[in-house]
Motif scaffolding. Structure first.
Motif, PDB file in Angstrom:
ATOM      1  N   LYS A  78       0.766  -1.066  -0.072  1.00  0.00           N
ATOM      2  CA  LYS A  78      -0.216   0.352   0.091  1.00  0.00           C
ATOM      3  C   LYS A  78       0.707   1.071   0.063  1.00  0.00           C
ATOM      4  O   LYS A  78       0.459   2.196   0.001  1.00  0.00           O
ATOM      5  CB  LYS A  78      -0.883  -0.025   1.234  1.00  0.00           C
ATOM      6  CG  LYS A  78      -1.944  -0.663   1.339  1.00  0.00           C
ATOM      7  CD  LYS A  78      -2.590  -0.950   2.094  1.00  0.00           C
ATOM      8  CE  LYS A  78      -4.439  -1.992   2.273  1.00  0.00           C
ATOM      9  NZ  LYS A  78      -4.680  -2.199   3.854  1.00  0.00           N
ATOM     10  N   GLU A 125       1.349   8.429  -1.489  1.00  0.00           N
ATOM     11  CA  GLU A 125       1.223   7.508  -1.592  1.00  0.00           C
ATOM     12  C   GLU A 125      -0.154   7.258  -1.816  1.00  0.00           C
ATOM     13  O   GLU A 125      -0.993   7.876  -2.087  1.00  0.00           O
ATOM     14  CB  GLU A 125       1.294   7.192   0.218  1.00  0.00           C
ATOM     15  CG  GLU A 125       2.546   6.588   0.394  1.00  0.00           C
ATOM     16  CD  GLU A 125       2.405   6.166   1.642  1.00  0.00           C
ATOM     17  OE1 GLU A 125       1.058   5.695   2.025  1.00  0.00           O
ATOM     18  OE2 GLU A 125       3.503   6.038   2.190  1.00  0.00           O
ATOM     19  N   GLU A 126      -0.929   6.261  -2.676  1.00  0.00           N
ATOM     20  CA  GLU A 126      -2.189   6.076  -3.406  1.00  0.00           C
ATOM     21  C   GLU A 126      -3.511   6.236  -2.964  1.00  0.00           C
ATOM     22  O   GLU A 126      -3.919   7.625  -2.923  1.00  0.00           O
ATOM     23  CB  GLU A 126      -2.559   4.803  -4.504  1.00  0.00           C
ATOM     24  CG  GLU A 126      -3.412   4.673  -5.534  1.00  0.00           C
ATOM     25  CD  GLU A 126      -3.988   2.799  -5.657  1.00  0.00           C
ATOM     26  OE1 GLU A 126      -4.548   3.193  -6.505  1.00  0.00           O
ATOM     27  OE2 GLU A 126      -2.645   2.635  -5.174  1.00  0.00           O
ATOM     28  N   GLU A 127      -3.137   6.255  -1.417  1.00  0.00           N
ATOM     29  CA  GLU A 127      -4.527   5.932  -0.232  1.00  0.00           C
ATOM     30  C   GLU A 127      -4.066   7.866  -0.238  1.00  0.00           C
ATOM     31  O   GLU A 127      -5.688   8.471   0.504  1.00  0.00           O
ATOM     32  CB  GLU A 127      -3.768   5.376   1.257  1.00  0.00           C
ATOM     33  CG  GLU A 127      -6.032   5.829   2.272  1.00  0.00           C
ATOM     34  CD  GLU A 127      -4.703   4.680   2.969  1.00  0.00           C
ATOM     35  OE1 GLU A 127      -5.898   4.876   3.734  1.00  0.00           O
ATOM     36  OE2 GLU A 127      -4.071   4.098   2.877  1.00  0.00           O
ATOM     37  N   LYS A 128      -3.143   8.074  -0.250  1.00  0.00           N
ATOM     38  CA  LYS A 128      -3.559   9.939   0.224  1.00  0.00           C
ATOM     39  C   LYS A 128      -3.544  11.067  -0.892  1.00  0.00           C
ATOM     40  O   LYS A 128      -4.198  11.820  -0.915  1.00  0.00           O
ATOM     41  CB  LYS A 128      -1.525  10.337   0.627  1.00  0.00           C
ATOM     42  CG  LYS A 128      -1.158   9.138   1.889  1.00  0.00           C
ATOM     43  CD  LYS A 128      -1.578   9.397   3.381  1.00  0.00           C
ATOM     44  CE  LYS A 128      -1.426   9.042   4.293  1.00  0.00           C
ATOM     45  NZ  LYS A 128      -1.745   8.929   5.496  1.00  0.00           N
ATOM     46  N   ASN A 137      -5.925   9.380  -3.758  1.00  0.00           N
ATOM     47  CA  ASN A 137      -6.741   9.643  -3.540  1.00  0.00           C
ATOM     48  C   ASN A 137      -8.210  10.494  -2.920  1.00  0.00           C
ATOM     49  O   ASN A 137      -8.998  11.613  -2.798  1.00  0.00           O
ATOM     50  CB  ASN A 137      -7.863   7.824  -3.255  1.00  0.00           C
ATOM     51  CG  ASN A 137      -6.746   7.404  -4.790  1.00  0.00           C
ATOM     52  OD1 ASN A 137      -6.440   7.469  -5.603  1.00  0.00           O
ATOM     53  ND2 ASN A 137      -6.574   6.234  -4.518  1.00  0.00           N
ATOM     54  N   ALA A 138      -7.202  10.289  -0.889  1.00  0.00           N
ATOM     55  CA  ALA A 138      -7.546  11.041   0.061  1.00  0.00           C
ATOM     56  C   ALA A 138      -8.003  12.884  -0.529  1.00  0.00           C
ATOM     57  O   ALA A 138      -8.554  13.550  -0.286  1.00  0.00           O
ATOM     58  CB  ALA A 138      -7.363  11.040   0.922  1.00  0.00           C
TER      59      ALA A 138
END
Length: 751
Positions: A677, A741-744, A746-747
């Motif tokens: 992740k 990072e991908e999750e960050k 996207n947020a």
């Protein structure tokens, strides 16, 4: 344009040697034999192959190969290691060389060969091959066994004796039939120049390298090293020794410098090149017709080496203190001849004192014994078992008990240690004084006499030279008389018994008389004073030297400089962490020792100060040094920060160090179980009219602090992205590029 003959010959030699050595490498045979076979293939004795055209040029290159080979041997040699070996390897070496040389003379005489053939043959048979034995131990996985260390020590000493033997053989070849006095004079000459060159070299060479250390790179260090090697080789020939002897001496001097390890790596390719040419030239001298004609002597010499080393070698190792089984392993391991045998044979040919057949015969013997070396090593244990089976058990146990209780050379009396140290000091300072006087009388005195011509000024020239000579040798004479008079052994013997005091005073008197003799000689050479006057002048001069503060300080300063230069390589190894500090030996007496620990890459200690870590309070240890790359931080303060990869030298007892080791191993950053992740993404982001970022600067937007993302740049209609100005405010329609990072990401984008 026509290529020179030398280039054609080198191309042929190197190509054939390359192919043959690859084959020998595949067959796991020594490369030295491959070079010899290659030389045999390109020699004029092989009618079906291309031959070397100009053997004279190749022989010149081979002579250079001998010089560089012995220079490299000197770089691997250390006088300090020899001194630490004790008496056992020395006893074994001298006994083996004596026995094998005696056998060589007897065998040569039995075949009816000339006197010089027998003498040179004796030298060849006495020298086992360091390269071949080392390779055999390595291939057979025996290097970790105890007996191999003893064998390698003896081989090192044999190499040294080979150098001395070459000088002696040169003297024999040029002196007709020298008597015992002339031979003793040759030995004393070797010792004189060896000590003189080594002592002066340890003074001068490290000082020179230290002064130009900032200017030296790999290229210049190689040129300087080879230049010093060749210069000493030339100087050695000027005083009557071989060039190989001078090259070895220079190598042994450079071996004590900090740059020794670098020089070894730089010189190795040069040594390999010229060494290969030398061994190829050895193979070129092999004549099949001579080998067939002398098949019986070759077989006899092979048996002489195998049986001689197995019997006399084992016996000599046993007499030197090895157990019977270990002695047989050592003796059987040395049953071959190699590099120095070829060099001694080359010396005999170049001096024109040995027959032409001897060289190819020795080469053939070397090839056969080399192939038999692994089998001889394996044969040692069965041979011991057979011997043990036929000998009474009580005799075997007695022999082993006798060897194990061989007198320990380190347990010497105080008198023996004191007198040995005094004798060595007197000998060394006598050589330095004699060399200084010789230089002053042979060079300075004629020069001053030319400056002050005429009989009336002759005495002034003598007086000036005499005074300068006395000033130069004053530190040496003072050290000769006074050194060791305040040593621990001297003081203990003085206090222990009144009977010791008169002999102790006598040792001072003897050295005082020797010092007076040097001043007496100077006066006798330069003046016409009466003997009584010269003795009085000598005594007064030496007394002034003893009580002179200037002479004392100069003597101490020279001695400290010599010791510093001699220990510089050890000091460098300790500083870089390759060798433990000397004070560790004193700590061991108090149940405290030093251990090295490496800070792991993911350690929680990395990036923290020593004050924060509180190592002494937590574990009771002391952090003495931190080794970081090429840096060494001694006695670090509380503000020192640790970094991953730092090597820590820690002082403590076993319990403290065990707790420290557990902590540095366990206190790690936890492993990330969701590493997938953490992949970084690059995305384009267009700021809309209702975006929260409109009208804000980069810092006010919180893209880095709130979302853990980073703005790479902004598109402004140009081919490349523009670095965003921190003071620039975002506007509607801005196209920015962000990474995170991908999750960050996207947020941030609201996905």
């Amino acid at each position: 344009m026509e290529i020179p003959t030398l280039v054609n010959d080198l191309a042929l030699i190197l190509m054939v040697a390359g192919v043959v050595t690859l084959v020998f490498k595949k067959l796991k045979q020594p490369l030295v034999l491959g070079y010899i076979v290659a030389g045999f293939l390109v020699s004029p004795h092989m009618p079906y192959t291309v031959s070397v055209l100009d053997k004279t040029d190749i022989q010149t290159w081979a002579d250079i190969g001998v010089i560089f080979t012995l220079f490299s041997l000197g770089l691997d040699f250390s006088f300090k290691k020899i001194l630490k070996m004790g008496a056992s390897p020395i006893i074994a070496t001298v006994a083996i060389v004596f026995c094998m040389m005696t056998l060589g003379v007897l065998v040569g005489h039995a075949f009816g060969w000339s006197k010089m053939d027998c003498i040179f043959l004796a030298g060849m048979l006495a020298m086992s091959s360091t390269t071949i034995i080392y390779k055999a131990f390595d291939d057979m996985g025996l290097r970790q066994q105890q007996f191999t260390g003893t064998v390698m020590s003896v081989l090192i000493l044999e190499d040294i004796l080979a150098i001395v033997l070459m000088v002696m053989l040169s003297a024999l070849a040029g002196g007709g039939n020298p008597d015992g006095g002339e031979m003793l004079g040759s030995v004393m000459k070797i010792v004189f120049f060896l000590v003189l060159w080594f002592v002066v070299g340890i003074f001068a060479i490290p000082l020179f390298l230290r002064s130009v250390r900032r200017l030296i790179n790999a290229e210049t260090l190689l040129i300087v090293s080879l230049g010093l090697c060749c210069a000493m080789a030339v100087f050695s020939t000027k005083v009557g020794f071989s060039s190989a002897f001078g090259a070895f001496v220079m190598g042994s001097i450079l071996a004590e410098t900090i740059e020794a390890d670098k020089i070894i790596k730089l010189v190795e390719p040069v040594k390999n090149l010229f060494g290969a040419i030398f061994f190829v030239s050895v193979g070129m001298l092999v004549d099949p017709h001579i080998i067939v004609e002398y098949a019986l002597p070759i077989l006899g010499l092979v048996l002489t080496i195998l049986i001689g080393q197995a019997v006399f070698g084992s016996l000599d190792f046993f007499l030197a203190g090895e157990s019977l089984k270990s002695a047989m392993k050592c003796g059987f391991s040395m049953a071959q001849i190699g590099e120095f045998s070829f060099i001694i044979a080359s010396l005999g040919l170049s001096l024109g004192v040995i027959s032409n057949f001897l060289y190819p015969v020795v080469v053939a013997v070397s090839v056969i014994t080399t192939f038999l070396t692994p089998y001889m090593i394996r044969l040692a244990t069965p041979a011991y078992n057979v011997l043990e089976h036929h000998l009474p058990n009580r005799l075997v146990n007695s022999l082993n008990h006798l060897a194990m209780n061989h007198p320990n050379t380190t347990q010497q009396s105080k008198w023996h240690r004191l007198l040995s140290a005094m004798a060595v000091n007197t000998f060394i300072y006598s050589i330095l004084s004699a060399a200084s006087i010789a230089v002053m009388f042979s060079i300075v005195l004629p020069f001053i006499r030319k400056l002050l011509p005429g009989w009336e000024l002759h005495w002034y020239a003598n007086a000036i030279t005499g005074i300068l000579t006395v000033i130069i040798i004053a530190p040496f004479l003072r050290a000769m008389v006074m050194k060791k008079n305040h040593s621990k052994e001297f003081r203990q013997l003085w206090v222990e018994s009144n009977r010791n005091r008169l002999p102790l005073l006598f040792t001072i008197l003897v050295r005082f008389v020797i010092a007076i003799a040097f001043v007496f000689y100077i006066c006798n050479y330069l003046t016409r004073f009466q003997t009584a006057i010269m003795v009085s002048i000598g005594a007064i001069t030496v007394l002034l030297m003893i009580f002179s503060r200037w002479t004392k300080h100069r003597s101490i300063r020279l001695e400290r400089l010599f010791i510093l230069n001699l220990r510089s390589r050890d000091i460098d190894a300790q500083v870089r962490g390759h060798k433990r500090p000397l004070y560790e030996g004193h700590l061991l007496d108090r149940d405290i020792h030093i251990s090295d620990f490496v800070v792991p890459e993911d350690s929680t200690w990395a990036g923290r100060t020593l004050l924060d870590l509180q190592l002494r309070n937590r574990f009771g240890v002391h952090l003495s040094s931190i080794l970081r790359g090429s840096q060494r931080l001694n006695i670090p303060t509380g503000e020192t920060i640790l970094f991953p990869g730092d090597r820590l030298q820690v002082i403590g007892n076993d319990d403290q160090l065990n707790k420290f080791a557990d902590a540095i191993k366990d206190e790690l950053i936890p492993e990330d179980n969701e590493i997938e992740k953490r992949e970084m993404k690059l995305r384009q982001f267009i700021i809309s009219g209702n975006s929260e970022f409109v009208g804000k600067t980069l810092e006010e937007s919180g893209i880095r602090d709130r979302y853990d993302c980073m703005v790479v740049g902004v598109e402004e209609g140009q081919e490349n992205l523009t670095m965003i100005d921190p003071a620039r405010r975002f506007e509607k329609g801005d196209i920015i590029w962000i990474v995170g990072e991908e999750e960050k990401v996207n947020a941030l984008l609201g996905l």
